[in-house]
Design an enzyme around this catalytic site. Structure first.
Site, mmCIF file in Angstrom:
data_model
loop_
_atom_site.group_PDB
_atom_site.id
_atom_site.type_symbol
_atom_site.label_atom_id
_atom_site.label_comp_id
_atom_site.label_asym_id
_atom_site.label_seq_id
_atom_site.Cartn_x
_atom_site.Cartn_y
_atom_site.Cartn_z
ATOM 1 N N LYS A 45 5.506 26.551 49.299
ATOM 2 C CA LYS A 45 6.401 26.302 48.154
ATOM 3 C C LYS A 45 7.832 26.698 48.535
ATOM 4 C CE LYS A 45 5.374 30.902 46.325
ATOM 5 N NZ LYS A 45 4.569 31.669 45.368
ATOM 6 N N ARG A 144 1.186 36.327 33.592
ATOM 7 C CA ARG A 144 2.142 35.245 33.807
ATOM 8 C C ARG A 144 1.396 33.963 33.473
ATOM 9 N NH1 ARG A 144 4.720 34.443 39.816
ATOM 10 N NH2 ARG A 144 2.613 33.709 40.202
ATOM 11 N N HIS A 173 -4.038 35.961 40.901
ATOM 12 C CA HIS A 173 -2.870 36.347 41.714
ATOM 13 C C HIS A 173 -2.568 37.813 41.454
ATOM 14 C CE1 HIS A 173 0.579 35.678 44.173
ATOM 15 N NE2 HIS A 173 1.470 35.833 43.219
ATOM 16 N N ARG A 229 -4.323 33.230 50.620
ATOM 17 C CA ARG A 229 -3.118 32.396 50.446
ATOM 18 C C ARG A 229 -1.958 33.092 51.149
ATOM 19 N NH1 ARG A 229 -5.068 32.804 45.058
ATOM 20 N NH2 ARG A 229 -3.211 34.009 44.519
ATOM 21 N N TYR A 273 40.001 35.078 49.678
ATOM 22 C CA TYR A 273 40.267 35.121 48.234
ATOM 23 C C TYR A 273 40.337 36.559 47.744
ATOM 24 C CZ TYR A 273 39.034 30.142 47.920
ATOM 25 O OH TYR A 273 38.986 28.781 48.066
ATOM 26 N N CYS A 320 33.351 32.827 51.370
ATOM 27 C CA CYS A 320 33.740 31.662 50.576
ATOM 28 C C CYS A 320 32.538 30.726 50.453
ATOM 29 C CB CYS A 320 34.879 30.913 51.243
ATOM 30 S SG CYS A 320 36.331 31.912 51.574
ATOM 31 N N MET A 321 32.726 29.596 49.792
ATOM 32 C CA MET A 321 31.608 28.660 49.654
ATOM 33 C C MET A 321 31.171 28.131 51.021
ATOM 34 S SD MET A 321 31.255 25.125 47.478
ATOM 35 C CE MET A 321 31.849 25.802 45.958
ATOM 36 N N ASP A 322 32.168 27.896 51.907
ATOM 37 C CA ASP A 322 31.867 27.195 53.157
ATOM 38 C C ASP A 322 32.329 27.912 54.424
ATOM 39 O OD1 ASP A 322 31.289 24.866 51.383
ATOM 40 O OD2 ASP A 322 33.471 24.957 51.122
HETATM 41 C C1 PLP Z 1 3.736 32.528 46.213
HETATM 42 C C2 PLP Z 1 2.303 32.704 45.993
HETATM 43 C C3 PLP Z 1 1.491 33.199 47.022
HETATM 44 C C4 PLP Z 1 2.030 33.699 48.336
HETATM 45 O O1 PLP Z 1 2.570 34.998 48.167
HETATM 46 P P1 PLP Z 1 3.201 35.807 49.398
HETATM 47 O O2 PLP Z 1 3.531 37.131 48.840
HETATM 48 O O3 PLP Z 1 4.413 35.060 49.817
HETATM 49 O O4 PLP Z 1 2.158 35.826 50.456
HETATM 50 C C5 PLP Z 1 0.129 33.236 46.782
HETATM 51 N N1 PLP Z 1 -0.379 32.836 45.604
HETATM 52 C C6 PLP Z 1 0.360 32.377 44.594
HETATM 53 C C7 PLP Z 1 -0.273 31.966 43.306
HETATM 54 C C8 PLP Z 1 1.740 32.311 44.744
HETATM 55 O O5 PLP Z 1 2.494 31.857 43.736
#
Ligand code: PLP
Length: 410
Positions: A45, A144, A173, A229, A273, A320-322
């Site tokens: 992600k 959550r 999670h 995960r 700036y 700065c931005m760039d």
């Molecule tokens: C982002 C996420 C992970 C990974 O978490 P890390 O701490 O980056 O390993 C696993 N499960 C879910 C549901 C997540 O949203």
């Protein structure tokens, strides 16, 4: 030693280098570290935590990941468009209007309520899409997204009865696996076990049960279940200072830039700036074409440094931005065009790791990595050679002759 990356054959002097050998090694190290038979979901992600979704996803699958995790339907589509067929789970909630798109792209969906399961089942019968794969999300204490144990049972009964959805997984999670005290994590894992038992009593068995994020899988094998995960540590980054990476894991990403001007400040001269930096004595400085639009957070002004030949080059004035100005201490060899490491893996160059840079502004490396700007080209290294490029979110073929020729100086 300077960060020994080859200069990219074309394109912007500010870029990110992603070492695919590190990504491969991190997947393999994780598979060695977890219990036998446990499989791995690579969490890609947030544009693979800023590393570039599709190419990291492909690398992780080739290294042994059996599934991919994303946060949005669009992230899943981007990976499908790149040609990957591995299972992809959208980990969080989506809008009802996205369900059709997600199912047509063969994305697996998280389900946190009976209403969501019903909406997916309805979408599936409206289009002949095959049986959608769902993973029911148990809220075991994060509060959550997800369902209570009772709701999980009710959702599973619905899935069982309608026969229109495939119960691919049950997951939860962890809220606090990155802290030193694992008692909350233990309670969450216990609740997941309760849910699994309740389903078994109903004669229902999800294909896989999963819970562990990077911190949990690195800390203990108690949380492995059937699949882990792997998010932040896929990129060789520790989820917290107190968590040690598994042997063989290393960071993959370095942000690089190049000196585009070298000049001197006289005593009293100010930089940038707001004139917030004033030279006390004659000082050599350099300009680098990177700013907060590239993910160099403005709040790092007066705090961060970059690295060259093992020397730390403190920032001067406001980012700065760039563009940003850095100190070039006499004695550092510096010519226009020289590479400078901004942050990341190339710490031997003197640059800060993502964790060090994050610490300067009270945040976590996750936020620094995902904040690297879309306009920063991502160059991918394999065996020390560039094998792929992502620019503006698109994979650019490296053997693009027209591109290379157009980039030659006139
Ligand atoms: C982002 C996420 C992970 C990974 O978490 P890390 O701490 O980056 O390993 C696993 N499960 C879910 C549901 C997540 O949203």
């Amino acid at each position: 030693m300077c960060a020994s990356f080859p200069t990219p054959p074309f394109g912007r002097p500010t870029y990110a280098v992603i070492d695919l050998d590190a990504i491969t090694g991190n997947v393999q190290a994780t598979l060695r570290h977890v219990s036998d038979g446990v499989s791995l979901m690579a969490v890609v992600k947030g544009n693979a935590y800023g590393h570039g979704g599709p190419i990291v996803a492909k690398t992780a699958v080739e290294a042994g990941a059996s599934a991919l995790g994303v946060a949005t339907v669009d992230e899943g589509l981007e990976i499908r468009e790149y040609g990957l067929t591995a299972p992809i789970l959208v980990l969080g909630p989506i809008a009802r209007r996205e369900i059709g798109t997600a199912l047509r792209a063969d994305l697996s969906l998280a389900v946190g309520s009976l209403a969501e399961a019903e909406a997916i089942a309805a979408a599936a019968s409206a289009h002949p899409l095959g049986q959608p794969r769902i993973h029911i999300k148990l809220d075991s204490g994060m509060h959550r997204y997800g369902a209570t144990v009772e709701e999980v049972v009710a959702i599973c009964r619905f899935v069982h009865e309608t026969d229109r959805l495939l119960l691919a997984g049950l997951f939860t999670h962890f809220a606090a696996a990155d802290g030193p005290d694992l008692s909350f994590t233990d309670r969450q894992a216990d609740l997941l076990r309760v849910a699994v038992r309740r389903l078994r009593e109903e004669g229902i068995t999800p294909e896989v049960v999963h819970a562990a994020n990077s911190a949990a899988l690195l800390r203990s094998r108690d949380y492995d279940f059937d699949l882990v995960r792997l998010g932040v540590s896929l990129y060789g980054i520790a989820p917290d200072e107190s968590v040690r990476l598994a042997p063989g894991m290393r960071p993959a990403l370095t942000v690089m830039t190049e000196l585009t001007r070298i000049h001197h400040l006289e005593p009293g001269d100010t930089v940038g700036y707001g004139c917030t930096y004033r030279a006390e004595s004659r000082e050599r400085v350099g300009l680098v074409p990177i700013g907060y639009a590239d993910g160099l957070w403005r709040s790092l002004s007066h705090k961060a440094w970059m690295g060259k030949d093992g020397v730390r080059l403190p920032l001067r004035g406001r980012i700065c931005m760039d563009q940003t100005v850095i100190n070039l201490a006499e004695g550092v060899s510096a010519r226009v065009g020289d590479p400078v490491a901004v942050m990341g893996a190339a710490t031997e160059s003197g640059a800060g790791s993502l964790a060090e840079i994050a610490g300067l502004i009270g945040t976590i490396p996750y936020e620094i990595a995902t904040g690297i700007g879309a306009r920063v080209p991502r160059w991918y290294l394999r065996d020390g050679e560039y094998v792929a490029l992502m620019r503006n979110g698109r994979v650019v073929p490296l053997d693009d002759r027209a591109e290379i020729e157009a980039s030659q100086p006139v």
